[in-house]
Design a protein around this motif. Structure first.
Motif, short mmCIF file in Angstrom:
data_model
loop_
_atom_site.label_atom_id
_atom_site.label_comp_id
_atom_site.label_asym_id
_atom_site.label_seq_id
_atom_site.Cartn_x
_atom_site.Cartn_y
_atom_site.Cartn_z
N GLY A 15 -18.86 -29.46 -27.52
CA GLY A 15 -19.82 -28.56 -27.15
C GLY A 15 -18.94 -27.47 -26.41
N ARG B 230 -25.40 -27.94 -27.35
CA ARG B 230 -26.68 -28.47 -27.86
C ARG B 230 -26.97 -29.65 -26.54
NH1 ARG B 230 -25.93 -30.91 -33.18
NH2 ARG B 230 -28.18 -31.25 -33.09
N ARG B 231 -28.20 -29.75 -26.47
CA ARG B 231 -28.56 -30.90 -25.56
C ARG B 231 -27.82 -32.22 -25.92
NH1 ARG B 231 -35.02 -30.33 -24.47
NH2 ARG B 231 -34.84 -28.24 -23.33
N GLY B 232 -27.30 -32.88 -25.27
CA GLY B 232 -26.73 -34.09 -25.49
C GLY B 232 -25.33 -34.00 -25.84
N THR C 25 -24.15 -26.25 -36.55
CA THR C 25 -24.14 -27.21 -35.51
C THR C 25 -23.38 -28.31 -35.73
OG1 THR C 25 -25.78 -28.43 -36.76
CG2 THR C 25 -26.72 -26.89 -35.00
#
Length: 425
Positions: A376, A406-408, A371
């Motif tokens: 993104g 990913r979220r955000g 990650t």
């Protein structure tokens, strides 16, 4: 692509080839020569089985008329059979001296009709009709023989049967054997030709299938080579490019940092060369397994991979969860390549300041996850081929692959690779 398999019960024999037509001509000439010889011998001996014959010239003409149709016996088998059958009865009615060669001609005609007539139903009808006509002619001959035959023919008879009955049974039995054998061998010739055609068809299908499999294997091998080259080159070249750029920028102001960056470039180049040599060794050796991993990187080299990514200025965390255990070499290599490609995308495209590499030992699988906190979607756009390669690597092992924003903020790459219940190789 292969053609649809024919319905073999409806198969039709191809017309005779030019070579087969020439063979028919030679057969007809050979039979004609034999007929001429037999006619001369029978007339010279005076052994006339059918009675007093016509003059020698007419007998020769009958022989020619019976034999000439054999020239086209495979081109027009049913027509030839009808013509030969009619001429055979007519020649016997004229009491020509030789009956042996005309019998051979009739046998060939029946055999050819069975082996070459394209319409099987008509072939059966014509042959059966001809045999019935021949037995009718035989019956007529037997009746005539019984009515006018000289009694002296049986003066030396000594067997247990009545000589007349024995003559009738002999004639019927001989003709049954003659006609049934010509019918049987004709059918056998047809079935043999059909089986040969079926065998040739299946051989062609097998050859096409093998060619398709070979092309598929070549394409798969090219994809594997391209994937390995991409994994080996892209990551190391990306790191080398970033370190070389950093060295260039600080070359005049910070010699120690420039030296460190150049040492990283040198180390990364050596690592890349080593992996490329290993890959080339695999290609030259052409091993039986799909991928030779005896000298390939695995989970033990992940810390070095993380350290290389850190050398670019990226803050990379690395954690292992679960009880470490041996995993199949192919799984270890695929896990390493997934992490390598994911970090390469982070370094090149994500614009991230931090990344995290996690390795999880599950009960029946090995899971790796990378990650970052970057852009993104930019990472996905820049690593299109790499994502395809990662997905293919995971699918080879029947695993699951996930990649997306990913979220955000940031991007996620996760691969789950089955290892079996015990996780052994």
């Amino acid at each position: 692509m292969g053609t649809t398999e024919p319905v073999w019960s409806e198969w039709r024999r191809p017309p005779p080839t030019p070579r087969q037509r020439r063979q028919d001509v030679w057969v007809a000439l050979a039979v004609l020569a034999g007929g001429v010889l037999m006619t001369v011998l029978v007339n010279s001996m005076g052994a006339f089985a059918l009675g007093k014959p016509p003059h020698l010239g007419e007998q020769m003409a009958w022989g020619v008329a019976l034999t000439v149709p054999l020239v086209v016996r495979r081109r027009y088998p049913l027509v030839v059979l009808l013509v030969v059958g009619a001429l055979f009865i007519a020649a016997q009615a004229r009491q020509i001296g030789d009956n042996f060669v005309p019998s051979i001609v009739l046998f060939l005609a029946i055999f050819t009709a069975g082996g070459w007539a394209p319409d099987r139903r008509r072939a059966v009808v014509v042959r059966v009709g001809l045999v019935v006509a021949m037995f009718a002619w035989l019956g007529f001959g037997l009746v005539r023989f019984l009515m006018v035959g000289p009694a002296g023919d049986y003066e030396h008879a000594a067997g247990p049967l009545d000589p007349v009955l024995a003559s009738v049974l002999y004639g019927i039995g001989f003709n049954l054997l003659y006609f049934l054998s010509s019918y049987f061998f004709g059918e056998l010739a047809w079935l043999s030709a059909r089986r040969l055609a079926e065998l040739e068809f299946r051989t062609d299908q097998l050859r096409l299938s093998q060619e398709q499999n070979t092309r598929g294997a070549i394409v798969a091998e090219r994809m594997r080579i391209a994937r390995d080259l991409h994994d080996v080159v892209a990551h190391h070249v990306s790191v080398m490019g970033i370190q070389a750029g950093a060295a260039r920028r600080v070359l005049d102001t910070d010699h120690d940092l420039a030296r460190t960056s150049l040492e990283t470039v040198e180390k990364t180049a050596r690592t890349a060369i080593g992996e490329l040599r290993g890959l080339l060794g695999v290609l030259r050796a052409d091993p039986e397994p799909a991928e030779d991993v005896t000298a390939a990187p695995g989970l033990e080299q992940l810390p070095d991979l993380v350290a290389t990514a850190r050398s670019t200025g990226l803050d990379v965390g690395h954690g292992t969860y679960g009880e470490p255990r041996p995993v199949p070499p192919g799984v270890a290599l695929s896990a390493y390549r997934v992490v390598q490609e994911a970090l390469t995308n982070v370094v090149k495209h994500a614009g991230a300041s931090k990344a995290d590499v996690r390795v999880r030992y599950l009960d029946t699988a090995l899971e790796v996850e990378v990650t970052d906190d970057g852009k993104g979607r930019a990472a996905a756009a820049g690593g299109g081929f790499g994502l395809v390669g990662m997905r293919e690597r995971v699918s080879v092992h029947g695993g699951e692959f996930e990649a997306g924003p990913r979220r955000g903020a940031g991007y996620l790459v996760r691969a789950s690779l089955p290892t079996g219940g015990n996780g052994g190789a």
